[in-house]
Scaffold this active site. Structure first.
Site: not given
Ligand code: BGC
Length: 767
Positions: A231
């Protein structure tokens, strides 16, 4: 040519290899041209493409390229329709492909452990089977266009509070049966190209550094053959994450962590083959991307029409005293600021810039044949009732036969990044409804909310309640279709609506303390908990009304095969006994009444959507397998099906079971593994164990007893909990501690050629 003139062009230096293991900016990985390695581009996900034209601005939701904003997962979950999930995935894949995106960051399939999770709008359900089936269909749809999906957030990311650090602490059975089960389903069924590791820790170890999760379970047990992506910003220790099985760190670390990897290899602390393995997986992902044929340009009008179709199929009719569907000829009014300024999606990384936005008032006017008078009734961002707005709305309602009241949660109450504090509608909306309910008009409440809101305190004031969740850019059209009966509602609750927050399973263990959240309710999540307690709920899991009625009959169960080859077919007939065509969701639950493990009364193991014309019927067939009857035995570290009866139930919700039957799966007899720590009762309950004990625990002749008192009925119940190892020290047990190890070998049939000495048997030859 590489730096080293003698190297073949495709060979990579350690530094180049390390540079592939993290992003080059916010959304892309690094290309290494001389080796033919292209850059990969990621974009959110999951209910539309959030592709930012710039690659260095994180929270730039408002600046992404317009894309179809489909119903977010909270709504799609309520469709119980994998066909729709697949079509939605396919449409999103096409838009992603056209935008130059290689991997879409979704679907999010985390379990809704608490209604307070601020990101529940991005997840499907409190149930892993439903989440797994929908997630797999979505992934198949996306990947059919040659764009990869990223299954997220692996794992146990069930709250936003302290999400970057908190440790989700759960026992293995709870993880396997609830929090990992949907991931397992999608990985095995749909083969996602990537899995995204979560921010949080799992039992004290960061998910991104969790070797058991990322390698043992994900790759070795489930056969995941893609790349693991972190993530965004989830990597704490890059070298530990790499060792655990995390291939791509996103976004860029500015080269810092690439340096950590190089240094660790050079210091001998990290085997270069670990780097090579990750690079190989990244190259395999790139090969999948390169092999894909262009999906063709997306047709945005068709995608909007699809968004409207899906929206209509996601709406859940909670209650209806006959006020719906609306008759076009009725005198109508619409109240509620959320009709004018609809909430169509949640805030945070999933926020899409829609290509257009339906206006529910226009759509209702079209189906009504005339404009529908409107009053806002309340201010969305205020909790305090505005007397002027209330009076205007009441006056409007008084002149109508039916008033449709749009209520819901203000956007600032639910978002990625924080959890909710309560599950109540704003007080000003509840007050408005109370005043409207006192008018002669029939009241239809339409809800817009990403997380569950409680209905118990106000629903008596409504003749009908329609749960619209967040429906995306076609909210207006999809909702109008349902209100006027153009679409017969078929959505079903993918999560329980509790009477109070205090009634929910995780209430006392959410969101944790001092960096830990204890999943103390174990497997008893959502309906599993409410049904086990037989506690009152406002609307149960699986509930949803239709404008027609369905009846079930002729339940038949047939099983063939044994053990892991067990196949059970369940047939049932669904009748449309009402007046309109409609779709029903037939739900199949399994119960394990004689299990030795704590079990919920029922667990969803199958569901099928079927469209049935009035007066007609449809035959539905389910196929169940060994795993559908299995529980995870933490003691043994494996899935087991225990002998005994299995309940098969067919219902219209977890609380509306219409047909049930019992069958006994065919299983080979298993002799429980016994050891010196097994109790006297465990030994005595196995025929072989009892035989050994009766022989071993022989009282001396002078005692006058023919067999051990410990094994006699009446005594065994009292002393049965003593482990054999300790029993052997008891005076009067007549069990020789020195012979225990041999007893264990004999009872488990691991005789490796030996018989117990002293049995009068000849010693067998050994090799
Ligand atoms: C989120 C993800 C997301 C990523 C990119 C993170 O903060 O938890 O779900 O895909 O950011 O935007």
């Amino acid at each position: 040519m590489g730096e080293n003139g003698s190297r073949p062009p495709e060979a990579l230096t350690l530094r180049e290899k390390a540079s592939l293991l993290s992003g080059v900016n916010l959304w892309q990985t690094r290309a290494v041209e001389h080796a033919g390695i292209a850059s990969l581009r990621f974009s959110d996900g999951p209910h539309g493409v959030r592709c930012q034209p710039t690659v260095d601005e994180f929270l730039g939701g408002g600046h992404s390229i317009p894309a179809t904003c489909f119903p977010p997962s909270v709504a799609l979950g309520s469709s119980w329709d994998p066909g729709l999930a697949r079509r939605m995935g396919e449409a999103i894949g096409r838009e992603a492909d056209a935008a130059g995106v290689d991997v879409i960051l979704g679907p999010g399939i985390n379990i809704k452990r608490s209604p307070l999770c601020g990101r529940n709008f991005e997840y499907y359900s409190e149930d892993p089977h439903l989440s797994g089936v929908l997630g797999a269909a979505f992934v198949e749809g996306v990947q059919s266009t040659g764009v990869g999906a990223s299954l997220k957030h692996f794992a146990l990311n069930n709250q936003e509070t302290d999400r970057h650090r908190v440790s989700a602490d759960a026992d293995e059975r709870t993880m396997r049966e609830i929090y990992l089960a949907a991931f397992e389903h999608v990985v095995k069924d749909a083969r996602p190209w990537t899995v995204m590791s979560a921010y949080n820790k799992v039992n004290g170890v960061y998910a991104s550094e969790h070797r058991w999760l990322l390698t043992t379970v994900l790759r070795e047990e489930w056969g995941f053959d893609g790349a693991v992506v972190s993530d965004w910003g989830a990597v704490d220790n890059r070298v530990a994450a790499l060792r655990a099985g995390l291939d791509i760190e996103m976004p860029t670390s500015g080269g810092i962590t690439d340096g950590d990897v190089v240094a660790a290899v050079e210091a001998g602390a990290l085997d270069e083959s670990t780097v090579d393995d990750a690079v190989a997986r990244i190259r395999a992902l790139l090969a999948r991307v390169a092999a894909a044929r262009p999906a063709g340009p997306p047709h945005l009008d068709l995608h909007h029409a699809l968004a409207r179709e899906i929206a209509g199929q996601c709406v859940v009719l909670l209650k209806n005293d006959g006020a719906l569907p609306l008759a076009p000829s009725a005198r109508l009014a619409v109240v509620g600021a959320l009709a004018r300024s609809p909430r169509t999606q949640g805030a945070g990384s999933s926020q899409v810039v829609p290509t257009r936005l339906d206006d529910v008032l226009d759509e209702m006017a079209r189906l009504h044949g005339a404009p529908v008078p409107f009053a806002p009734g309340y201010r969305i961002d205020d909790d305090v009732a505005d007397p002027g707005l209330v009076a205007e709305a009441v006056q409007l309602a008084e002149g109508s036969e039916v008033t449709v009241v749009f209520l819901g949660l203000p956007g600032h109450q639910e978002s990625e990044g924080f959890d909710r504090a309560h599950i109540d509608l704003p007080a000003n909306q509840v007050e408005l409804l109370r005043r409207l309910a006192a008018t002669p008009a029939r009241i239809v409440v339409v809800l817009s909310n990403g997380g569950v809101v409680r209905t118990a305190e106000w629903e008596d004031g409504a003749d009908a309640v329609v749960e619209g969740w967040l429906l995306g850019q076609a909210f207006g059209g999809g909702m109008a279709d349902v209100l006027f009966g153009v679409v017969n509602p078929s959505g079903r609750l993918a999560e329980t609506i509790p009477r109070r927050l205090q009634d929910t399973a995780s209430y006392l263990n959410f969101p944790g303390e001092r960096g830990h959240v204890r999943y103390g309710e174990g497997i008893f999540v959502g309906y599993r908990f409410h049904d086990a307690l037989d506690g009152a709920v406002s609307y149960p899991f699986g509930h949803g009304l239709s404008y027609t009625e369905f009846a079930y009959e002729d339940l038949r169960v047939d099983s063939r095969g044994t053990d892991e080859d067990l196949v059970v077919t369940v047939d049932v007939r669904v009748h449309n006994v009402g007046q309109r065509s409609g779709a029903d969701i037939v739900q199949l639950y399994v119960g394990l009444p004689s299990s030795s493990l704590p079990q919920p009364p029922r667990t969803l193991r199958g569901f099928e959507k079927c469209v049935v014309e009035p007066g007609r019927s449809a035959d539905v067939r389910f196929e169940l397998h060994w795993r559908d009857f299995a529980s995870f035995d933490s003691g043994r570290g494996r899935w087991t099906v225990e002998p005994g009866p299995v309940h098969i139930e067919i219902g219209a919700s977890s609380r509306d079971i219409r047909l049930s039957t019992t069958f006994v799966p065919t299983l080979s007899p298993v002799t429980p593994e016994l050891d010196a720590d097994s109790t006297l009762a465990e030994w005595a309950s196995s025929a072989a164990g009892r035989r050994v004990l009766e022989r071993e625990m022989q009282p001396p002749v002078e005692s006058g007893m023919s067999h051990s008192r410990f094994l006699a009925d009446g005594t065994l119940e009292t002393v049965g909990t003593i482990p054999l190892r300790r029993l052997a020290r008891f005076p009067g047990a007549y069990l020789d501690p020195a012979r225990l190890a041999l007893c264990v070998e004999e009872v488990n049939d691991r005789g490796n050629g030996h018989d117990l000495p002293g049995q009068g048997a000849e010693k067998k030859p050994t090799n």
